[in-house]
Design an enzyme around this catalytic site. Structure first.
Site, PDB file in Angstrom:
ATOM      1  N   ASP A 106       0.859  -1.041  -0.026  1.00  0.00           N
ATOM      2  CA  ASP A 106      -0.063  -0.105   0.019  1.00  0.00           C
ATOM      3  C   ASP A 106       0.761   1.236   0.020  1.00  0.00           C
ATOM      4  OD1 ASP A 106      -2.034  -1.730   0.357  1.00  0.00           O
ATOM      5  OD2 ASP A 106      -2.167  -1.432   2.533  1.00  0.00           O
TER       6      ASP A 106
HETATM    7  N1  URA Z   1      -1.058  -5.878   4.476  1.00  0.00           N
HETATM    8  C1  URA Z   1      -1.656  -4.492   4.191  1.00  0.00           C
HETATM    9  O1  URA Z   1      -2.513  -4.240   4.872  1.00  0.00           O
HETATM   10  N2  URA Z   1      -1.198  -3.539   3.539  1.00  0.00           N
HETATM   11  C2  URA Z   1       0.194  -3.877   2.717  1.00  0.00           C
HETATM   12  O2  URA Z   1       0.717  -3.013   2.160  1.00  0.00           O
HETATM   13  C3  URA Z   1       0.557  -5.294   2.701  1.00  0.00           C
HETATM   14  C4  URA Z   1      -0.014  -6.191   3.485  1.00  0.00           C
END
Ligand code: URA
Length: 235
Positions: A106
């Site tokens: 993310d």
């Molecule tokens: N889980 C999440 O919530 N975000 C990420 O970037 C990776 C795993």
């Protein structure tokens, strides 16, 4: 690799650019098949028989590249963002070779990301059937009880189904490390939200047995042969 592919796909699979870029280059007349310029990206190519050249150079076997990148938060893992936000490509050295991330992180997540031009390797690593474990350091907005940590280990119910068993290790009242073998969209954040808490900080600290170690944030290093072998045989 299947021997028959569209010209556009042959170029992107060779690791020299994205499908969109390949289509543009083909349109510009930079690609020849058996000596003749072809401007149609959908033309079928038989890799065993046809000779494809880009800017006059035959497409040989492109050297495979495997990098480990420590992504800072605030960078997207997509190639280009219509809103013009920073992407990981702003930070990568040697921009003329096309690498893509294995899986995603993310915008607000930092940590390890593998970059490669080897599509088969990337597909294997992101396939949940292979269960390559990924470890995240989580800081939650409120204390997480022992019973809740146990729930995370056993699996919690999310809108897209229950999560698989996970390893969880407490670090502080609101901090823990979790190792999961799936990579669903925003999975760790959603697992923590089950308890009415938010994730304040999320760092991917390991992929399989590979940890951040000395790698500085925003930097890349090559994966060692041993690390690659480990990822290929990880269970
Ligand atoms: N889980 C999440 O919530 N975000 C990420 O970037 C990776 C795993």
């Amino acid at each position: 690799m299947r021997p028959i592919k569209t010209l556009e796909r042959v170029l992107s699979k060779a690791g020299i650019g994205s499908r969109t870029e390949a289509r543009k280059w083909i349109g510009e007349g930079r690609v020849r098949v058996n000596g003749r310029v072809v401007r149609d990206g959908d033309q079928w190519i038989d890799l065993k028989r046809d000779r494809v050249a880009f800017d006059g150079k035959p497409l040989g076997k492109t050297e495979r590249v495997y990098l480990l990148f420590y992504k800072p938060k605030g960078y997207l893992t997509t190639y280009r963002d219509p809103q013009g936000r920073p992407t990981i490509y702003d930070l990568l050295p040697n921009q003329d070779r096309y690498l893509f991330p294995v899986g995603r992180l993310d915008l607000d997540t930092s940590g390890l990301l593998i970059l490669t031009n080897d599509t088969a390797f990337a597909e294997r690593l992101t396939n949940p059937d292979y269960k390559v474990p990924k470890t995240y350091l989580v800081k939650a907005s409120k204390p997480i009880t022992d019973a809740q940590l146990q729930q995370l280990r056993d699996g919690v119910e999310l809108r897209d189904g229950a999560t698989r068993p996970a390893n969880v290790r407490r670090i502080a009242a609101n901090k823990f490390e979790i190792t999961i073998t799936e990579g669903r969209n925003r999975q760790v954040r959603r697992m923590v939200e089950v308890f009415g808490a938010k994730v304040l900080k999320l760092v991917r600290v390991a992929i399989g047995r590979i940890r951040i170690g000395d790698l500085k944030i925003g930097k890349v290093r090559e994966l060692t042969q041993q690390e690659l072998k480990g990822l290929r045989t990880e269970d």
